[in-house]
Design a protein around this motif. Structure first.
Motif, mmCIF file in Angstrom:
data_model
loop_
_atom_site.group_PDB
_atom_site.id
_atom_site.type_symbol
_atom_site.label_atom_id
_atom_site.label_comp_id
_atom_site.label_asym_id
_atom_site.label_seq_id
_atom_site.Cartn_x
_atom_site.Cartn_y
_atom_site.Cartn_z
ATOM 1 N N LEU A 10 0.828 -1.204 0.000
ATOM 2 C CA LEU A 10 0.000 0.000 0.000
ATOM 3 C C LEU A 10 0.864 1.255 0.000
ATOM 4 O O LEU A 10 2.013 1.242 0.426
ATOM 5 C CB LEU A 10 -0.907 0.008 1.235
ATOM 6 N N MET A 11 0.284 2.337 -0.471
ATOM 7 C CA MET A 11 0.952 3.639 -0.549
ATOM 8 C C MET A 11 2.196 3.572 -1.438
ATOM 9 O O MET A 11 3.210 4.208 -1.176
ATOM 10 C CB MET A 11 1.321 4.170 0.846
ATOM 11 N N ALA A 12 2.106 2.764 -2.524
ATOM 12 C CA ALA A 12 3.154 2.654 -3.539
ATOM 13 C C ALA A 12 4.500 2.219 -2.960
ATOM 14 O O ALA A 12 5.554 2.588 -3.469
ATOM 15 C CB ALA A 12 3.306 3.978 -4.287
ATOM 16 N N SER A 13 4.488 1.423 -1.901
ATOM 17 C CA SER A 13 5.732 0.943 -1.299
ATOM 18 C C SER A 13 6.212 -0.314 -2.022
ATOM 19 O O SER A 13 5.457 -0.967 -2.744
ATOM 20 C CB SER A 13 5.521 0.649 0.185
ATOM 21 N N ASP A 14 7.484 -0.646 -1.819
ATOM 22 C CA ASP A 14 8.027 -1.861 -2.404
ATOM 23 C C ASP A 14 9.113 -2.437 -1.503
ATOM 24 O O ASP A 14 9.694 -1.741 -0.684
ATOM 25 C CB ASP A 14 8.573 -1.618 -3.813
ATOM 26 N N GLU A 15 9.355 -3.721 -1.657
ATOM 27 C CA GLU A 15 10.421 -4.422 -0.945
ATOM 28 C C GLU A 15 11.011 -5.461 -1.878
ATOM 29 O O GLU A 15 10.327 -5.967 -2.778
ATOM 30 C CB GLU A 15 9.884 -5.129 0.305
ATOM 31 N N PHE A 16 12.275 -5.805 -1.634
ATOM 32 C CA PHE A 16 12.953 -6.787 -2.474
ATOM 33 C C PHE A 16 13.635 -7.821 -1.577
ATOM 34 O O PHE A 16 14.198 -7.484 -0.524
ATOM 35 C CB PHE A 16 14.002 -6.119 -3.367
ATOM 36 N N TYR A 17 13.585 -9.086 -2.010
ATOM 37 C CA TYR A 17 14.250 -10.175 -1.307
ATOM 38 C C TYR A 17 15.001 -11.021 -2.332
ATOM 39 O O TYR A 17 14.650 -11.061 -3.519
ATOM 40 C CB TYR A 17 13.242 -11.058 -0.569
ATOM 41 N N THR A 18 16.010 -11.721 -1.855
ATOM 42 C CA THR A 18 16.789 -12.596 -2.728
ATOM 43 C C THR A 18 17.122 -13.885 -1.991
ATOM 44 O O THR A 18 17.231 -13.903 -0.767
ATOM 45 C CB THR A 18 18.094 -11.905 -3.188
ATOM 46 N N GLY A 19 17.286 -14.979 -2.758
ATOM 47 C CA GLY A 19 17.640 -16.255 -2.163
ATOM 48 C C GLY A 19 16.727 -17.365 -2.640
ATOM 49 O O GLY A 19 15.800 -17.153 -3.429
ATOM 50 N N ASP A 20 16.990 -18.557 -2.163
ATOM 51 C CA ASP A 20 16.201 -19.725 -2.521
ATOM 52 C C ASP A 20 15.149 -19.976 -1.445
ATOM 53 O O ASP A 20 15.480 -20.364 -0.325
ATOM 54 C CB ASP A 20 17.115 -20.951 -2.651
ATOM 55 N N PRO A 21 13.867 -19.759 -1.751
ATOM 56 C CA PRO A 21 12.844 -19.942 -0.718
ATOM 57 C C PRO A 21 12.733 -21.382 -0.240
ATOM 58 O O PRO A 21 12.300 -21.624 0.892
ATOM 59 C CB PRO A 21 11.553 -19.500 -1.433
ATOM 60 N N LYS A 22 13.129 -22.340 -1.056
ATOM 61 C CA LYS A 22 13.061 -23.741 -0.640
ATOM 62 C C LYS A 22 14.029 -24.019 0.513
ATOM 63 O O LYS A 22 13.831 -24.945 1.285
ATOM 64 C CB LYS A 22 13.411 -24.658 -1.811
ATOM 65 N N LEU A 23 15.082 -23.202 0.602
ATOM 66 C CA LEU A 23 16.068 -23.372 1.670
ATOM 67 C C LEU A 23 15.853 -22.379 2.815
ATOM 68 O O LEU A 23 16.643 -22.321 3.740
ATOM 69 C CB LEU A 23 17.481 -23.197 1.102
ATOM 70 N N GLY A 24 14.791 -21.589 2.729
ATOM 71 C CA GLY A 24 14.516 -20.592 3.756
ATOM 72 C C GLY A 24 15.530 -19.478 3.791
ATOM 73 O O GLY A 24 15.824 -18.926 4.854
ATOM 74 N N GLU A 25 16.082 -19.126 2.613
ATOM 75 C CA GLU A 25 17.170 -18.158 2.566
ATOM 76 C C GLU A 25 16.771 -16.822 1.944
ATOM 77 O O GLU A 25 17.622 -16.074 1.467
ATOM 78 C CB GLU A 25 18.344 -18.737 1.756
#
Length: 637
Positions: A582-597
């Motif tokens: 909401l309110m034009a916000s953004d976030e970024f993540y990196t890694g392999d989700p299968k490994l919880g990273e």
């Protein structure tokens, strides 16, 4: 404020976020501000009443009785909400959110379920005792207040200041938030004091969170989220939806396309089992050591195609329905299953009905819940069988008939449909794997009186195994594609704003007509890809507006997953996750989700920004098509 602080301390101690101490302190500071705002709004009726009360009536006996009676009711409600918030947090790792708002629309199922799942009578008794003690203590502490009317001239200045603090400041802060001021102390999108989602939820105030969820239930997408120009949005969406064997039918602002196939191929029956809360975390063939799904594990190992990298698009059944059946992105706000412009949208049922199929929806519960029956019968399903159509069920809960009854009825219906000589498409939506987690005695070794989620999962797996054993001896077995997919995972957990690890779901396809030997497919996908993949196995040509991919046809590494969590939406691709808020916000993540990273990415590069614009394109094009009632191929019915 003291009560809310106590709850926040309990949540912090019980669920222990792994955030730095500086974030912990910030969470409590932010939480106190939110508590102050909520306390101001809740105190406003009291302040207003006392200001309006005539001096002559202020100390009257009737007013004292009324005052303390209302106080008792108010504090009973507030203390009860503290307990409710704790149990809600334990289940969803969240303050009150859209789930809480949705549940209030169906009091019968929800409140009976709560009564069966928790010791509500004991909790209410404790709440009443605490409220009574609180009122008795305040009566004694402020027993002299009746001697001086609240609005008397000597108190007028202090009263005015109190009213200003109590009412005007929260009013201004809330107004700033709702009108879109990004740096307002009260963000409508929730607290954000850390990269740890659980800590952000602890920092929030439950009643503020509930108000925000209710306020944004039906929101204007373009007013709250990042967007591109309309032509650019469609250009990107068309590029993202391009895959081998598809051809766009219309130019410009359209995603209508034709999927190649062989019109001479037989019209195979299709059955989709949409399994309640049947997340990957329970399946031995997907990594669990002490498996809860021996029947599905055996099916996957001997005669099934198992997709090992699939994610639910949301954490509600209606999200699973819109993803699996309509291949539609999980927009913020309501699912299209519940929205008012969904009287004619594309579904797998529509695609197959146009090709001459009979269509059927079987549900163990009440079709009125979340508008499921309404959505189904308006969008391609000719018949809808629900709880009231089971005359003599062997076992029921508040959510509906047990899975065995549902699957036995399914076998009967499929047998009759097969006799007509006409191909059929059926969706079967189960309910047993849901609180209070009860099921018929003697089906599995575990005692249903324990009311444990793990036991309910084992029972659901057992019931599916019984269905497949019964189906093998039926004539429809050899020309039917069977699909088992979860509507969503069992529970939400994880640090990310969208905790995608908890969104992992199984997708298992079987049937001798299309699966000659067992196999595993590791391409990334989500609920939206189920329909296109199954239609690809049928192999006949069709036209579509679907946002999903055929996972057996798309290029290696081109898979993606779309998500919704509360009011956040996201796109996962190539080990990058972008979240639009909401309110034009953004976030970024990196890694392999299968490994919880999956780790926060504080400095996104150009490639990450490209992914963000892809996400913007998909969601805004979906919103544009839906709001202008263009997510359909058939004329308006």
């Amino acid at each position: 404020m003291a009560a809310w602080l106590a709850l926040r301390l309990v949540l912090f101690a019980q669920f222990r976020p792994s955030a730095p101490m500086s974030d912990d302190l910030l969470a409590f500071a932010d939480g106190l501000l939110r508590d102050f705002i909520a306390a101001g709004w809740l105190s406003l009726p009291l302040v207003s009443w006392l200001l309006l009360m005539p001096d002559a009536s202020f100390g009257a006996k009737w007013h004292r009785v009324l005052f303390w009676s209302v106080c008792l009711i108010f504090w009973f409600g507030q203390i009860f909400l503290l307990f409710v918030e704790y149990f809600f947090f334990d289940e969803f790792r969240s303050r009150f959110n859209t789930v809480a708002v949705d549940y209030l629309q169906y009091p019968k199922e929800v409140f009976v379920n709560i009564w069966d799942s928790y010791h509500v009578g004991i909790v209410m008794g404790v709440c009443l005792a605490l409220a009574l003690c609180w009122v008795l203590a305040t009566r004694k502490l402020f027993r002299a207040m009746w001697e001086r009317p609240f609005a008397r001239s000597g108190m007028l200045k202090a009263t005015a200041v109190t009213a200003l603090v109590v009412a005007v400041i929260p009013l201004l802060i809330t107004a700033a938030t709702l009108t879109g001021v990004h740096d307002s102390p009260l963000r409508i999108s929730g607290a954000h004091v850390s990269n740890d989602r659980t800590l952000n939820e602890i920092a929030n105030n439950g009643e503020v969170a509930f108000f925000a969820a209710a306020w944004t239930h039906n929101l204007d997408y373009g007013a709250f989220y990042r967007t591109l120009s309309k032509p650019e949005g469609y250009r990107r969406a068309r590029r993202l939806l391009t895959e081998p064997g598809c051809q766009f039918v219309e130019p410009g602002e359209s995603i209508r396309r034709r999927i190649v196939g062989d019109a001479a191929k037989p019209k195979l029956n299709v059955v989709i089992f949409l399994e309640e809360s049947f997340g990957s975390e329970f399946w031995g063939c997907l990594g669990r050591t002490n498996t809860l799904t021996p029947e599905m594990d055996k099916l996957a190992a001997t005669e099934g195609m198992l997709f090992t990298n699939i994610y639910a698009s949301g954490n509600r059944t209606v999200r699973g329905m819109e993803g699996v059946l309509s291949s539609f992105p999980p927009m913020p706000g309501e699912s299209i299953v519940k929205r008012d412009l969904s009287d004619n949208v594309e579904t797998v049922a529509r695609v197959l009905k146009r090709d001459g199929y009979s269509t059927l929806f079987l549900y163990g519960g009440r079709g009125v819940f979340d508008g499921m029956r309404s959505f189904a019968v308006r969008n391609g399903y000719e018949r809808f069988i629900e709880q009231k159509h089971f005359e003599h069920p062997t076992f029921t809960t508040i959510w509906g008939v047990c899975d065995e009854d549902l699957y036995n009825r399914s076998v009967e219906e499929f047998r009759e449909l097969a006799k007509t000589g006409k191909p059929f498409f059926a969706t079967v939506l189960s309910v047993s794997n849901h609180k209070p987690y009860t099921y018929p005695q003697g089906k599995i070794p575990e005692d249903p009186a324990q009311q444990r989620r793990e036991n309910a999962v084992k029972y659901s797996d057992y019931a599916l195994g019984q269905f497949f054993r019964a189906a093998r001896i039926e004539t429809f077995w050899t020309n039917t594609i069977f699909v088992v997919v979860a509507d969503h995972g069992a529970r939400v957990y994880g640090e990310q704003t969208i905790p995608i690890h908890s969104y992992e779901i199984p997708l298992l396809i079987t049937g001798p007509a299309v699966i000659q030997k067992p196999g595993r497919v590791g391409e990334l996908g989500c609920s939206l890809d189920v329909g296109p993949t199954v239609l690809g196995l049928v192999g006949r040509p069709y036209e579509t507006l679907f946002f999903g991919h055929d996972l057996l046809r798309c290029e290696a590494g081109a898979g993606r997953a779309l998500f919704n969590h509360n009011r956040d939406i996201g796109l996962l691709a190539r080990e990058r996750l972008v979240i639009l808020g909401l309110m034009a916000s953004d976030e970024f993540y990196t890694g392999d989700p299968k490994l919880g990273e999956m780790k926060p990415l504080p400095h996104p590069n150009d490639g990450d920004r490209e992914l963000e614009q892809d996400a913007e394109a998909i969601f805004q094009v979906a919103d544009d098509l839906y709001m202008h009632q263009r997510y359909r191929l058939d004329p308006r019915e």
